[in-house]
Design a protein around this motif. Structure first.
Motif, PDB file in Angstrom:
ATOM      1  N   HIS A  26       0.712  -1.111   0.009  1.00  0.00           N
ATOM      2  CA  HIS A  26      -0.075   0.042  -0.016  1.00  0.00           C
ATOM      3  C   HIS A  26       1.056   1.116  -0.030  1.00  0.00           C
ATOM      4  CE1 HIS A  26      -2.711   3.129   1.330  1.00  0.00           C
ATOM      5  NE2 HIS A  26      -1.800   3.404   2.428  1.00  0.00           N
ATOM      6  N   CYS A  27       1.757   1.292   0.874  1.00  0.00           N
ATOM      7  CA  CYS A  27       2.740   2.599   0.901  1.00  0.00           C
ATOM      8  C   CYS A  27       3.503   2.640  -0.208  1.00  0.00           C
ATOM      9  CB  CYS A  27       3.754   2.168   2.021  1.00  0.00           C
ATOM     10  SG  CYS A  27       2.935   2.464   3.571  1.00  0.00           S
ATOM     11  N   ARG A  29       2.536   1.669  -3.511  1.00  0.00           N
ATOM     12  CA  ARG A  29       1.584   2.036  -4.288  1.00  0.00           C
ATOM     13  C   ARG A  29       1.166   3.476  -4.235  1.00  0.00           C
ATOM     14  NH1 ARG A  29      -1.053  -2.926  -2.892  1.00  0.00           N
ATOM     15  NH2 ARG A  29      -2.531  -1.598  -1.785  1.00  0.00           N
ATOM     16  N   SER A  30       0.829   4.061  -3.090  1.00  0.00           N
ATOM     17  CA  SER A  30       1.019   5.302  -2.712  1.00  0.00           C
ATOM     18  C   SER A  30       1.619   6.236  -3.303  1.00  0.00           C
ATOM     19  CB  SER A  30       0.482   5.575  -1.216  1.00  0.00           C
ATOM     20  OG  SER A  30      -0.462   4.939  -0.921  1.00  0.00           O
ATOM     21  N   THR A 124      -3.636   8.104  -1.473  1.00  0.00           N
ATOM     22  CA  THR A 124      -4.233   7.420  -0.368  1.00  0.00           C
ATOM     23  C   THR A 124      -5.858   7.304  -0.581  1.00  0.00           C
ATOM     24  OG1 THR A 124      -4.210   9.297   1.317  1.00  0.00           O
ATOM     25  CG2 THR A 124      -2.340   7.536   1.038  1.00  0.00           C
ATOM     26  N   GLU A 127      -6.637   4.885  -3.037  1.00  0.00           N
ATOM     27  CA  GLU A 127      -6.020   3.545  -2.432  1.00  0.00           C
ATOM     28  C   GLU A 127      -7.017   2.807  -1.494  1.00  0.00           C
ATOM     29  OE1 GLU A 127      -3.280   0.747  -1.534  1.00  0.00           O
ATOM     30  OE2 GLU A 127      -3.390   1.281  -3.844  1.00  0.00           O
ATOM     31  N   ARG A 150      -2.850  -6.359  -3.405  1.00  0.00           N
ATOM     32  CA  ARG A 150      -3.118  -5.554  -2.486  1.00  0.00           C
ATOM     33  C   ARG A 150      -3.072  -6.650  -1.293  1.00  0.00           C
ATOM     34  NH1 ARG A 150      -5.778  -1.093  -2.924  1.00  0.00           N
ATOM     35  NH2 ARG A 150      -7.496  -1.358  -1.499  1.00  0.00           N
ATOM     36  N   PHE A 153      -5.310  -6.020   1.576  1.00  0.00           N
ATOM     37  CA  PHE A 153      -5.149  -4.705   2.173  1.00  0.00           C
ATOM     38  C   PHE A 153      -6.355  -4.028   2.838  1.00  0.00           C
ATOM     39  CE2 PHE A 153      -5.184  -0.087   1.765  1.00  0.00           C
ATOM     40  CZ  PHE A 153      -4.333   0.299   2.896  1.00  0.00           C
TER      41      PHE A 153
END
Length: 196
Positions: A26-27, A29-30, A124, A127, A150, A153
């Motif tokens: 996630h971080c 991808r952000s 975010t 996301e 993901r 996630f």
């Protein structure tokens, strides 16, 4: 596309050590979503500062760095300040990382006022709840989700926010839960089948 600096490499090492695989992806991808949005809208920003902030922005949701009294975005900002000063950044630059992370789930910040915070907010919110979906073409989505899947996630993130809300009822996380974050996460197009 990823900055090749000692601070950037160190930030990746930190999140690899302390984040779950889903939170790590996630971080990462952000960062990429924000960079993609910034390029499309010709937003000038500091790549290293944004990369480090994007990678560290949820560190205070982890067991190792969770604060039982301070909202996670404030605790995460303070961690980023400590990280930045330890990396040899000037105090002002470390303070910028703190500010970016603190602002990332607050009211919208314009790109002209704070480009890095704006990019992290856009990335975010896309996301988590699928906001700004029109900004991210299906081919770009598919490519990034293939590289950084993901891995469950949404459920992990929702559980973290529910926990934050119970312990910190005045926090932004608690406001999100009261505003039906669970439904908005489920409706996120990133939670559906991968685009073809």
């Amino acid at each position: 596309m990823v900055p090749e600096t000692p601070a950037a490499a160190a930030a990746l090492s930190v999140v690899r050590r302390f984040c779950s695989p889903a939170l790590l992806n996630h971080c990462v991808r952000s960062y990429f979503w924000g960079a993609m949005y910034g390029a499309a809208h010709r937003i000038a920003y500091d790549e290293e500062l944004y990369y480090v902030s994007a990678l560290l922005h949820d560190l205070a949701l982890t067991e190792a760095f969770d604060s039982h009294t301070v909202p996670f975005e404030e605790a995460g900002g303070r961690l980023a300040w400590a990280f930045g000063t330890a990396a040899g950044w000037p105090v002002e630059r470390a303070a910028r990382a703190e500010e970016i992370i603190t602002l990332h789930i607050r009211a919208d910040v314009s790109a002209s006022a704070d480009p890095e915070a704006h990019l992290l907010q856009v990335a975010t919110s896309w996301e988590i709840v699928g906001r700004h979906a029109e900004q991210f073409p299906s081919d770009a989505r598919a490519e990034l989700l293939t590289r950084f899947p993901r891995l469950g996630f949404a459920g992990e993130f929702l559980a973290s926010f529910e926990d934050q809300a119970r312990r910190k009822p005045g926090s932004a996380a608690a406001v999100s839960i009261r505003n039906d974050l669970a439904t908005r996460i489920t409706a996120n197009p990133l939670e559906g089948p991968s685009p073809s």
